[in-house]
Each structure stands twice: as C-alpha cells, then as structure tokens.
Design a protein around this motif. Structure first.
Motif, mmCIF file in Angstrom:
data_model
loop_
_atom_site.group_PDB
_atom_site.id
_atom_site.type_symbol
_atom_site.label_atom_id
_atom_site.label_comp_id
_atom_site.label_asym_id
_atom_site.label_seq_id
_atom_site.Cartn_x
_atom_site.Cartn_y
_atom_site.Cartn_z
ATOM 1 N N LYS A 1 0.827 -1.206 0.000
ATOM 2 C CA LYS A 1 0.000 0.000 0.000
ATOM 3 C C LYS A 1 0.866 1.262 0.000
ATOM 4 N N ASN B 1 8.289 1.836 -8.086
ATOM 5 C CA ASN B 1 6.871 2.104 -7.870
ATOM 6 C C ASN B 1 6.543 3.568 -7.592
ATOM 7 N N ARG C 1 4.264 4.381 -4.768
ATOM 8 C CA ARG C 1 2.842 4.028 -4.832
ATOM 9 C C ARG C 1 2.636 2.529 -4.606
ATOM 10 N N GLU C 2 1.416 2.063 -4.872
ATOM 11 C CA GLU C 2 1.041 0.683 -4.570
ATOM 12 C C GLU C 2 1.670 -0.308 -5.550
ATOM 13 N N VAL C 3 1.829 -1.546 -5.071
ATOM 14 C CA VAL C 3 2.269 -2.660 -5.918
ATOM 15 C C VAL C 3 1.394 -3.872 -5.595
ATOM 16 N N GLN D 1 1.664 0.577 -9.333
ATOM 17 C CA GLN D 1 0.729 1.665 -9.634
ATOM 18 C C GLN D 1 1.470 2.823 -10.307
ATOM 19 N N TYR E 1 -0.911 4.844 -16.832
ATOM 20 C CA TYR E 1 -1.377 3.468 -16.705
ATOM 21 C C TYR E 1 -0.205 2.591 -16.283
ATOM 22 N N SER E 2 -0.526 1.451 -15.728
ATOM 23 C CA SER E 2 0.494 0.546 -15.192
ATOM 24 C C SER E 2 0.904 -0.482 -16.235
#
Length: 201
Positions: A78, A126, A129-131, A154, A161-162
């Motif tokens: 998170k 990342n 950010r989230e993974v 993320q 976009y991822s």
C-alpha cells in the motif's frame, strides 16, 4: 494428530480433518479432505499464513508455513516511503541463490539476474505508490524451486497506466521446502496495511 487422522475407521467422501501434530504422513497446520471416492485424503488449496503491517516497516515476514508442494503468494503493498523495486527472499536466504529474468511491459529479453541475493517483484520502481503481485511456486525439497511472478506497480493518476512486470526463475535450493517468505524494500519502509498472504496445497 496425524496418527489420529490415519486411524479414523469410519470415513466418508468430503470429510474434513485438521492436523495439529505431524505424523503418519500428515503435516501439522494443514486441512485435509477425503476424496470423492473415499479412498484417500487430499490437501485442498488453503490459506497457510498471512502478515499485515500495523505500522510502516521495511520487511513483511510470513514464517512457520507448512511445507506443501505448491505455493501461491499474494503481495499487497500500500505504497512506500521511497520509490522502490520490492524484493522477496525464501527461508531467510540472502546468499547468491536466486537466478531469474524480469521483463517489463512485455519487452522481449528483459533483464537477467544471476547469483542474486533476492528476487525482484518488479523491475519498475513504484514511485512510492502501490504494488500488487502474485507468485506461484513449485515447492519440492529436492529440486530447485521454480518461481513465476506477475506484478503491477501503480503508475499514478490517469492518464497514466500501469505496465505488468513478469519475473521467472529459480531459488537454487535442493534441500528444503519454502516455509518462510520475506517481502522487503531496499530502502525506506512499506506503508502500514501492506500485506503478504500465502496459499498452498
């Protein structure tokens, strides 16, 4: 106990038994189910363990896992205090026993890592950010552990976009089954609420 499960005389299809002590071919910590023909016991896919961070930390550890043949590990990061490429190790092994290839955004070839001290969940930083990552492992003690990882860092708010990352390789251990998983950050900390969930059968 395993001995008690083995000694059950009146079994039936679909019968459940949870083993609390290893013995008679049964392993502690596993749920068993009687097969449809009522001729033997099966190990269904089940949750083996999970750890969620209550506070930010550099490592998430799931330990004391029952030794099973197949593992599926879900990683939910998170966010983090720094832009990172998250890592994973098995059984607390930080020697050069990880051999793998990482491809990013379906680029052919990718990056090859030999005799590394960990496996990368993602080669794409990342940005803090989230993974989200899923890995599947063939987990026999006597062979090198074959590992497949798919991860999605993320990218940020739209229109960003991822891109999916894929890691495939081995943990070069031919003596032990995986019973511990550590997800780490090479710098900074993983945010509170980050979690690792391990399933197996």
């Amino acid at each position: 106990t395993g001995a008690q499960i083995a000694a059950i005389a009146a079994t039936y299809a679909g019968m459940l038994a949870f083993c609390i002590s290893t013995g008679s071919g049964f392993k502690a910590g596993l749920l068993y189910i009687r097969n449809p023909a009522n001729t033997g016991w099966l190990v269904p896919v089940q949750e083996l363990g999970r750890t969620a961070l209550g506070d930010a930390a550099g490592t998430i550890t799931v330990d004391n896992l029952p030794a099973v043949k197949v593992l599926k590990i879900i990683v939910l990061i998170k966010g983090s205090s720094a832009s990172i490429t998250p890592e994973i190790t098995f059984n607390n092994d930080t020697a050069g026993n990880y051999y793998y290839r990482v491809t990013y955004a379906c680029i052919d070839g990718g990056s090859v890592y030999s005799a590394d001290t960990k496996m990368l969940l993602s080669s794409q930083a990342n940005g803090g950010r989230e993974v989200f990552a899923i890995m599947e492992i063939m987990n026999f003690a006597e062979i090198r552990k074959q590992v497949m990882i798919r991860s999605l860092p993320q990218a940020g708010a739209p229109p960003s976009y991822s891109d999916i990352n894929e890691s495939n390789g081995i943990w070069n251990n031919t003596a032990d089954q995986i019973t511990r998983v550590d997800v780490k950050t090479p710098s900074g900390t993983l945010n509170a609420g980050s979690e690792v969930i391990v399933y197996g059968c």
